[in-house]
Design an enzyme around this catalytic site. Structure first.
Site, mmCIF file in Angstrom:
data_model
loop_
_atom_site.group_PDB
_atom_site.id
_atom_site.type_symbol
_atom_site.label_atom_id
_atom_site.label_comp_id
_atom_site.label_asym_id
_atom_site.label_seq_id
_atom_site.Cartn_x
_atom_site.Cartn_y
_atom_site.Cartn_z
ATOM 1 N N GLU A 179 56.782 44.053 38.465
ATOM 2 C CA GLU A 179 56.186 42.763 38.102
ATOM 3 C C GLU A 179 56.756 42.229 36.794
ATOM 4 O OE1 GLU A 179 51.947 43.141 38.219
ATOM 5 O OE2 GLU A 179 51.893 43.522 40.379
ATOM 6 N N HIS A 185 48.910 37.312 42.598
ATOM 7 C CA HIS A 185 47.832 38.273 42.855
ATOM 8 C C HIS A 185 46.805 37.753 43.861
ATOM 9 C CE1 HIS A 185 49.548 40.006 39.212
ATOM 10 N NE2 HIS A 185 48.906 41.123 39.498
#
Length: 242
Positions: free
Chosen positions: A90, A123
């Site tokens: 990420e 997310h």
């Protein structure tokens, strides 16, 4: 059409790996200081953990120094996902790759604010999982998603700031891993704690110290030249880089 930094801004661009925060200059400071700063922010939760589980804390320090502990961790797929794979991938995508592309277009300050929005939206897949397996009401799931988007966006802005101020990827990765381990602070438990005044004091102290140390501990002087700062337009303020 790919952006040619050297042609557009009239200088030879820095090496790609250095733009992505992968280099050795200032690596010791980049490894230690951002993580220390993040631990200061979590001063309250850490004190709460020590007060509630003193022996677990001591045992945890002993385990941390035991090589067998790390062998077990590396064999645990969930631990690897949360502490290694997710932070590394990420931060690589949303900081090391995305920020150098955004900065020439938006400038430093706007890139720090814009980049985390993509990180927060990424997310939202958790919403699909929760809806698919019916883990809660639709309203509750979406409220949870909004909350998660908010704090992941704020965290993303913080690690973007760390990336630009230090010029390294290692700091954001370690901070991300630490935050994954700690989780969101249990503020409700702190307010219900028998020694809540003490714990609230350390929560507030951690926040105050964090803001006092934010710029000193991320001073670019500790980390060497900041490659991403060379991508700004000549007429753009680079106060974040100084």
């Amino acid at each position: 059409m790919a952006l040619d930094v050297a042609t557009t801004y009239g200088f030879q661009g820095p090496p790609l790996l250095k733009l992505m925060g992968v280099h050795l200059e200032g690596i010791v400071a980049a490894t230690c200081l951002p993580l220390l700063l993040t631990m200061v922010l979590f001063f309250g939760p850490l004190i709460q953990l020590v007060m509630d589980y003193p022996w677990d804390f001591i045992d945890g320090v002993k385990m941390f120094l035991d090589p067998r502990f790390w062998v077990q961790c590396l064999a645990d797929m969930r631990w690897m996902r949360n502490q290694v794979v997710a932070p590394l991938t990420e931060e690589l995508v949303f900081r090391a790759c995305m920020l150098p592309m955004l900065v020439p277009c938006t400038g430093l300050s706007r890139a720090i604010v814009t980049c985390p929005l993509f990180f927060g939206v990424a997310h939202f897949h958790h919403v699909i999982e929760l809806l698919k397996f019916r883990q809660g009401t639709v309203a509750g799931i979406f409220l949870s998603a909004v909350f998660q988007f908010s704090y992941t966006a704020v965290f993303g802005a913080y690690t973007a700031f760390i990336f630009i101020r230090t010029g390294h990827l290692i700091g954001p990765v370690l901070c991300h891993s630490f935050c994954n381990y700690m989780g969101f602070p249990a503020i409700g438990a702190a307010l219900d704690h028998p020694q809540k005044l003490t714990i609230i004091f350390f929560y507030l102290l951690g926040v105050v110290l964090f803001f006092l140390l934010l710029f000193p501990l991320t001073d670019p002087a500790f980390y060497g030249s900041l490659a991403v700062c060379h991508l700004t337009r000549p007429d753009t303020s680079t106060s974040v880089c100084t």
